[in-house]
Design a protein around this motif. Structure first.
Motif, PDB file in Angstrom:
ATOM      1  N   THR A 117      30.149  50.220  21.668  1.00 13.48           N
ATOM      2  CA  THR A 117      29.279  51.336  22.040  1.00 13.48           C
ATOM      3  C   THR A 117      28.096  51.443  21.084  1.00 13.48           C
ATOM      4  O   THR A 117      27.193  52.241  21.319  1.00 13.48           O
ATOM      5  CB  THR A 117      30.045  52.670  22.034  1.00 13.48           C
ATOM      6  OG1 THR A 117      30.428  52.991  20.692  1.00 13.48           O
ATOM      7  CG2 THR A 117      31.258  52.625  22.944  1.00 13.48           C
ATOM      8  N   GLY A 118      28.121  50.671  19.994  1.00 19.18           N
ATOM      9  CA  GLY A 118      27.044  50.710  19.015  1.00 19.18           C
ATOM     10  C   GLY A 118      27.295  51.683  17.876  1.00 19.18           C
ATOM     11  O   GLY A 118      26.381  51.996  17.105  1.00 19.18           O
ATOM     12  N   ALA A 119      28.517  52.156  17.744  1.00 16.91           N
ATOM     13  CA  ALA A 119      28.853  53.141  16.712  1.00 16.91           C
ATOM     14  C   ALA A 119      28.798  52.561  15.305  1.00 16.91           C
ATOM     15  O   ALA A 119      28.547  53.281  14.340  1.00 16.91           O
ATOM     16  CB  ALA A 119      30.242  53.715  16.974  1.00 16.91           C
ATOM     17  N   VAL A 120      29.013  51.245  15.190  1.00 12.98           N
ATOM     18  CA  VAL A 120      29.036  50.611  13.876  1.00 12.98           C
ATOM     19  C   VAL A 120      27.630  50.122  13.547  1.00 12.98           C
ATOM     20  O   VAL A 120      27.103  49.238  14.207  1.00 12.98           O
ATOM     21  CB  VAL A 120      30.057  49.441  13.850  1.00 12.98           C
ATOM     22  CG1 VAL A 120      30.032  48.738  12.502  1.00 12.98           C
ATOM     23  CG2 VAL A 120      31.456  49.955  14.160  1.00 12.98           C
ATOM     24  N   LYS A 121      27.018  50.723  12.507  1.00 13.44           N
ATOM     25  CA  LYS A 121      25.671  50.317  12.091  1.00 13.44           C
ATOM     26  C   LYS A 121      25.690  48.954  11.425  1.00 13.44           C
ATOM     27  O   LYS A 121      24.799  48.138  11.629  1.00 13.44           O
ATOM     28  CB  LYS A 121      25.082  51.346  11.114  1.00 13.44           C
ATOM     29  CG  LYS A 121      24.614  52.611  11.773  1.00 13.44           C
ATOM     30  CD  LYS A 121      24.173  53.667  10.770  1.00 13.44           C
ATOM     31  CE  LYS A 121      22.958  53.279   9.994  1.00 13.44           C
ATOM     32  NZ  LYS A 121      22.457  54.377   9.137  1.00 13.44           N
ATOM     33  N   SER A 122      26.711  48.716  10.598  1.00  9.37           N
ATOM     34  CA  SER A 122      26.826  47.417   9.932  1.00  9.37           C
ATOM     35  C   SER A 122      28.287  47.122   9.635  1.00  9.37           C
ATOM     36  O   SER A 122      29.101  48.038   9.476  1.00  9.37           O
ATOM     37  CB  SER A 122      26.008  47.395   8.639  1.00  9.37           C
ATOM     38  OG  SER A 122      26.551  48.286   7.691  1.00  9.37           O
ATOM     39  N   GLN A 123      28.583  45.833   9.570  1.00  7.50           N
ATOM     40  CA  GLN A 123      29.949  45.382   9.267  1.00  7.50           C
ATOM     41  C   GLN A 123      29.885  44.041   8.550  1.00  7.50           C
ATOM     42  O   GLN A 123      29.151  43.155   8.969  1.00  7.50           O
ATOM     43  CB  GLN A 123      30.769  45.229  10.547  1.00  7.50           C
ATOM     44  CG  GLN A 123      32.140  44.617  10.304  1.00  7.50           C
ATOM     45  CD  GLN A 123      32.963  44.490  11.567  1.00  7.50           C
ATOM     46  OE1 GLN A 123      33.180  45.465  12.264  1.00  7.50           O
ATOM     47  NE2 GLN A 123      33.410  43.280  11.870  1.00  7.50           N
ATOM     48  N   THR A 124      30.638  43.935   7.476  1.00  7.54           N
ATOM     49  CA  THR A 124      30.822  42.644   6.812  1.00  7.54           C
ATOM     50  C   THR A 124      32.318  42.429   6.633  1.00  7.54           C
ATOM     51  O   THR A 124      33.061  43.378   6.398  1.00  7.54           O
ATOM     52  CB  THR A 124      30.126  42.573   5.436  1.00  7.54           C
ATOM     53  OG1 THR A 124      30.640  43.612   4.603  1.00  7.54           O
ATOM     54  CG2 THR A 124      28.625  42.713   5.558  1.00  7.54           C
ATOM     55  N   VAL A 125      32.733  41.179   6.762  1.00  5.91           N
ATOM     56  CA  VAL A 125      34.143  40.829   6.626  1.00  5.91           C
ATOM     57  C   VAL A 125      34.276  39.725   5.592  1.00  5.91           C
ATOM     58  O   VAL A 125      33.577  38.714   5.672  1.00  5.91           O
ATOM     59  CB  VAL A 125      34.749  40.351   7.973  1.00  5.91           C
ATOM     60  CG1 VAL A 125      36.212  39.985   7.809  1.00  5.91           C
ATOM     61  CG2 VAL A 125      34.563  41.407   9.051  1.00  5.91           C
ATOM     62  N   VAL A 126      35.156  39.934   4.639  1.00  2.00           N
ATOM     63  CA  VAL A 126      35.489  38.905   3.660  1.00  2.00           C
ATOM     64  C   VAL A 126      36.932  38.513   3.909  1.00  2.00           C
ATOM     65  O   VAL A 126      37.816  39.368   3.938  1.00  2.00           O
ATOM     66  CB  VAL A 126      35.315  39.415   2.208  1.00  2.00           C
ATOM     67  CG1 VAL A 126      35.736  38.350   1.215  1.00  2.00           C
ATOM     68  CG2 VAL A 126      33.882  39.848   1.970  1.00  2.00           C
ATOM     69  N   LYS A 127      37.154  37.213   4.107  1.00  3.42           N
ATOM     70  CA  LYS A 127      38.504  36.700   4.358  1.00  3.42           C
ATOM     71  C   LYS A 127      39.007  36.029   3.086  1.00  3.42           C
ATOM     72  O   LYS A 127      38.328  35.174   2.519  1.00  3.42           O
ATOM     73  CB  LYS A 127      38.472  35.697   5.513  1.00  3.42           C
ATOM     74  CG  LYS A 127      39.827  35.192   5.937  1.00  3.42           C
ATOM     75  CD  LYS A 127      39.682  34.274   7.148  1.00  3.42           C
ATOM     76  CE  LYS A 127      41.004  33.727   7.589  1.00  3.42           C
ATOM     77  NZ  LYS A 127      40.861  32.828   8.747  1.00  3.42           N
ATOM     78  N   CYS A 128      40.173  36.442   2.628  1.00  2.00           N
ATOM     79  CA  CYS A 128      40.750  35.911   1.392  1.00  2.00           C
ATOM     80  C   CYS A 128      42.152  35.391   1.674  1.00  2.00           C
ATOM     81  O   CYS A 128      42.886  35.979   2.457  1.00  2.00           O
ATOM     82  CB  CYS A 128      40.855  36.998   0.332  1.00  2.00           C
ATOM     83  SG  CYS A 128      39.347  37.922   0.038  1.00  2.00           S
ATOM     84  N   ALA A 129      42.530  34.326   1.002  1.00  4.78           N
ATOM     85  CA  ALA A 129      43.889  33.802   1.116  1.00  4.78           C
ATOM     86  C   ALA A 129      44.583  33.950  -0.224  1.00  4.78           C
ATOM     87  O   ALA A 129      43.951  33.896  -1.274  1.00  4.78           O
ATOM     88  CB  ALA A 129      43.874  32.341   1.523  1.00  4.78           C
ATOM     89  N   GLY A 130      45.889  34.161  -0.181  1.00  6.66           N
ATOM     90  CA  GLY A 130      46.667  34.250  -1.413  1.00  6.66           C
ATOM     91  C   GLY A 130      46.572  32.949  -2.187  1.00  6.66           C
ATOM     92  O   GLY A 130      46.357  31.878  -1.627  1.00  6.66           O
ATOM     93  N   ASP A 131      46.713  33.048  -3.509  1.00  7.00           N
ATOM     94  CA  ASP A 131      46.628  31.886  -4.369  1.00  7.00           C
ATOM     95  C   ASP A 131      47.679  32.045  -5.459  1.00  7.00           C
ATOM     96  O   ASP A 131      48.049  33.162  -5.818  1.00  7.00           O
ATOM     97  CB  ASP A 131      45.225  31.781  -4.984  1.00  7.00           C
ATOM     98  CG  ASP A 131      45.031  30.537  -5.800  1.00  7.00           C
ATOM     99  OD1 ASP A 131      45.109  29.451  -5.224  1.00  7.00           O
ATOM    100  OD2 ASP A 131      44.831  30.651  -7.018  1.00  7.00           O
TER     101      ASP A 131
END
Length: 156
Positions: A137-151
């Protein structure tokens, strides 16, 4: 992939026995200031839990969101529904919603999944599809996603 070593500590209340919760630490024990059995000022003491090797390593998603102010209430309903449904998924290990303390329109989601199949299952779920429809609907002005794996050097 290599297995992930997860080290956790349990903090138990000396007043309310059984009110224990597990907290992950991101550094090896030698960097922690709190020693096993040492009490804190809040009446808790640390009890080391045996390290567990996890294979495959869990996957964490850290999602930063900025929401349009006029759609904030609708967002809160939608994301809370998504969180509640996600926490019931067998492959979801954690799902938290954090709100910025200086800007009420900014949020961080911390999601941890057992593996990539769990993420796929989550994205196919009805509660996620409803949240995705809300986002469209356009409610999110901005989004960033960081994907991390266990180490093996870090715990989730």
């Amino acid at each position: 992939t290599r297995p992930c070593l997860v080290v956790m500590y349990s903090f138990e209340s000396s007043v309310a026995r059984g009110a224990a919760f597990d907290l992950p630490w991101t550094y090896k024990r030698k960097y922690n200031k709190l020693k096993t059995g040492q009490a804190t000022s809040f009446g808790f003491y640390a009890k080391e839990i045996e390290p567990t090797v996890v294979d495959p390593p869990p996957i964490a998603l850290i999602v930063a969101l900025e929401i349009k102010p006029e759609l904030l209430n609708e967002f809160l309903v939608s994301i809370t529904s998504n969180m509640n449904g996600s926490r019931k998924e067998p492959g979801c290990l954690r799902f938290d919603i954090l709100r910025d303390d200086t800007d009420e329109t900014k949020f961080t989601l911390i999601e941890v999944y057992k593996d990539s199949a769990a993420i796929t299952s989550h994205r196919d779920s009805e509660h996620f599809k409803k949240y995705r429809d809300f986002k469209e609907t356009g409610a999110v002005k901005s989004q960033t996603v960081v994907k991390c794996a266990g180490d093996n050097n870090y715990a989730l």
